[in-house]
Scaffold this motif. Structure first.
Motif, PDB file in Angstrom:
ATOM      1  N   LEU A 119       2.267 -11.202   5.417  1.00 17.16           N
ATOM      2  CA  LEU A 119       3.361 -10.195   5.317  1.00 17.16           C
ATOM      3  C   LEU A 119       3.424  -9.173   6.489  1.00 17.16           C
ATOM      4  O   LEU A 119       2.416  -8.402   6.333  1.00 17.16           O
ATOM      5  N   LYS A 120       4.290  -9.342   7.348  1.00 16.64           N
ATOM      6  CA  LYS A 120       4.066  -8.528   8.739  1.00 16.64           C
ATOM      7  C   LYS A 120       4.347  -7.221   8.239  1.00 16.64           C
ATOM      8  O   LYS A 120       5.259  -6.810   7.790  1.00 16.64           O
ATOM      9  N   SER A 121       3.297  -6.302   9.031  1.00 13.83           N
ATOM     10  CA  SER A 121       3.591  -4.700   9.142  1.00 13.83           C
ATOM     11  C   SER A 121       3.458  -4.127   7.715  1.00 13.83           C
ATOM     12  O   SER A 121       4.116  -3.161   7.522  1.00 13.83           O
ATOM     13  N   LYS A 122       2.952  -4.993   6.715  1.00 16.74           N
ATOM     14  CA  LYS A 122       2.632  -4.219   5.583  1.00 16.74           C
ATOM     15  C   LYS A 122       1.359  -3.915   5.431  1.00 16.74           C
ATOM     16  O   LYS A 122       0.917  -3.682   4.358  1.00 16.74           O
ATOM     17  N   GLY A 123       0.714  -3.765   6.615  1.00 13.63           N
ATOM     18  CA  GLY A 123      -0.865  -3.203   6.326  1.00 13.63           C
ATOM     19  C   GLY A 123      -0.951  -1.788   6.755  1.00 13.63           C
ATOM     20  O   GLY A 123      -0.092  -0.791   6.336  1.00 13.63           O
ATOM     21  N   ILE A 177       0.820  -1.262  -0.023  1.00 11.26           N
ATOM     22  CA  ILE A 177      -0.037   0.060   0.022  1.00 11.26           C
ATOM     23  C   ILE A 177       0.817   1.385   0.010  1.00 11.26           C
ATOM     24  O   ILE A 177       0.413   2.339  -0.561  1.00 11.26           O
ATOM     25  N   ASP A 178       2.035   1.140   0.364  1.00 12.45           N
ATOM     26  CA  ASP A 178       3.105   2.371   0.397  1.00 12.45           C
ATOM     27  C   ASP A 178       3.660   2.663  -1.043  1.00 12.45           C
ATOM     28  O   ASP A 178       4.434   3.600  -1.284  1.00 12.45           O
ATOM     29  N   GLY A 179       3.300   1.911  -1.981  1.00  6.99           N
ATOM     30  CA  GLY A 179       3.616   2.244  -3.340  1.00  6.99           C
ATOM     31  C   GLY A 179       4.748   1.303  -3.818  1.00  6.99           C
ATOM     32  O   GLY A 179       5.388   1.461  -4.905  1.00  6.99           O
ATOM     33  N   GLY A 180       5.221   0.560  -2.812  1.00 10.38           N
ATOM     34  CA  GLY A 180       6.547  -0.326  -3.039  1.00 10.38           C
ATOM     35  C   GLY A 180       5.916  -1.733  -3.484  1.00 10.38           C
ATOM     36  O   GLY A 180       4.869  -1.875  -3.723  1.00 10.38           O
ATOM     37  N   LYS A 181       6.984  -2.636  -3.086  1.00  9.88           N
ATOM     38  CA  LYS A 181       6.620  -3.885  -3.415  1.00  9.88           C
ATOM     39  C   LYS A 181       7.533  -4.857  -2.403  1.00  9.88           C
ATOM     40  O   LYS A 181       8.444  -4.518  -1.825  1.00  9.88           O
TER      41      LYS A 181
END
Length: 378
Positions: free
Chosen positions: A312-316, A291-295
């Motif tokens: 994927l931990k802490s990618k929300g 969601i931050d625009g990365g991958k």
């Protein structure tokens, strides 16, 4: 005639705590209040009886004395007001009556002054943002039609060089008192509407209201992690109060648009990602969007099945309730290949010939059940 037991009057046990006693009295006071039963002498007697019981039982020392010695311990000790031993102007009665009748005072002396309702109205502004904006947080400039304080009279409502005069009806108190049987009732003054003063020479631009219509612009900060349906309160940014009254508040209602990849549940995000049949079978790795625009690189274990989920931990989303961040859950959607070449078909047919039940345990288990089912019907 002997008095009834105070606990019996209120309909509570002798072990009742203060909240139970207050609740019982509140119910009886509402039912038998003289304003609700005008001309009903029996209701007035019941109201007085309940009020006397409450005046004793809500007081720790008086209740202890009553429990030990009965009515003899409390008769004549609670004051002279009203002629039956308890003071309606005390705070315990005022608080309860305020719950029923707003700020009206039911007492013959010392009643509290009614608060005037000159506060400006609250305003609502609806705003739509993207899920990315909700992730990063964002500042918006909004323009809102509202009522602002009149600059000509500084919000007083009076023309320059003049001042409001004391209301003659209430003498500046903002309340008038009327006698209704047992009670002396204070109500908002009808002449000044509770302000205590009259504007004799009103300001022309605002016509005496102390405010004028005008749009105002302000910056609104949407915090990180804001969720759909969130409400943000901006204190004092609503309409100006009448004649210098308190400013209202502005409420920003946030709607977060749906995303074409991610679905949000609280602080977690979910995404359904296609995975090739080959990667699902023998394993591999793919890049998935965040969601931050990365991958982020996702490792796919061999034997992955359709619907398997990976975290994927802490990618929300960042949480508004603390410093932590939610997770991103990837759900595998195993894709069956289409538009195969002749060579690919030959390879797959060769693979099929070499396949055994051990490679497809779910299929093997299902068709075994099917064969058993068919056999049982023969």
């Amino acid at each position: 005639m002997s008095k009834r037991d105070y606990y019996e009057v209120l309909g509570v046990n002798k072990t009742a705590d203060n909240s139970e006693i207050k609740k019982a009295y509140r119910k009886l006071a509402m039912k038998y209040h003289p304003d609700q039963n005008q001309g009903d002498a029996e209701a007035e007697v019941k109201f007085k009886e309940a009020s006397e019981a409450y005046a004793i039982l809500q007081d720790k020392e008086k209740r202890a004395a009553y429990d030990q010695f009965g009515h003899a311990a409390v008769d004549g000790n609670a004051g002279q007001q009203g002629g039956f031993g308890f003071d309606f102007s005390s705070s315990q009665f005022q608080d309860i009556f305020d719950e029923f009748f707003g700020d009206s005072s039911f007492f013959g002396g010392g009643g509290r002054r009614r608060r005037t309702n000159n506060r400006g109205s609250d305003l609502r502004y609806d705003i739509n943002i993207s899920l990315e904006d909700a992730f990063h947080g964002k500042k918006f400039k909004v323009k809102i039609p509202t009522q602002i304080s009149c600059t000509s009279c500084a919000g007083s409502g009076s023309a320059k060089g003049s001042q409001p005069v004391t209301c003659q009806t209430c003498g500046g108190r903002g309340q008038v008192r009327s006698q209704q049987g047992f009670f002396s009732i204070q109500q908002t003054c009808p002449s000044c509407q509770g302000t205590g003063s009259i504007i004799s020479n009103p300001c022309n631009p605002c016509r005496g209201s102390g405010r004028v219509e005008k749009s105002k612009s302000l910056m609104v900060k949407i915090p990180k992690g804001v969720d759909d349906g969130s409400r943000i309160r901006l204190s004092g940014e609503g309409e100006a109060g009448v004649n210098g009254g308190q400013q209202g508040d502005l409420y920003i209602f946030v709607s977060v648009d749906d995303h074409n990849i991610f679905i949000r549940e609280n602080d977690n995000l979910f995404a359904e990602v296609p995975i090739s049949m080959i990667d699902a079978a023998i394993g591999g790795s793919i890049d998935v969007p965040t969601i931050d625009g990365g991958k982020a690189r996702l490792k796919i274990p061999n034997g992955t099945q359709n619907g398997d989920q990976f975290r994927l931990k802490s990618k929300g989303m960042p949480s508004m309730r603390g410093s932590f961040t939610g997770d991103l859950y990837i759900q595998a959607k195993v894709e069956t290949p289409v538009n195969l070449s002749k060579k690919q078909i030959e390879i797959l047919e060769s693979f099929k010939e070499e396949s055994s039940e051990n490679e497809s345990p779910l299929s093997s288990a299902f068709f075994k059940k099917a064969r058993d089912f068919w056999k049982s019907k023969n």
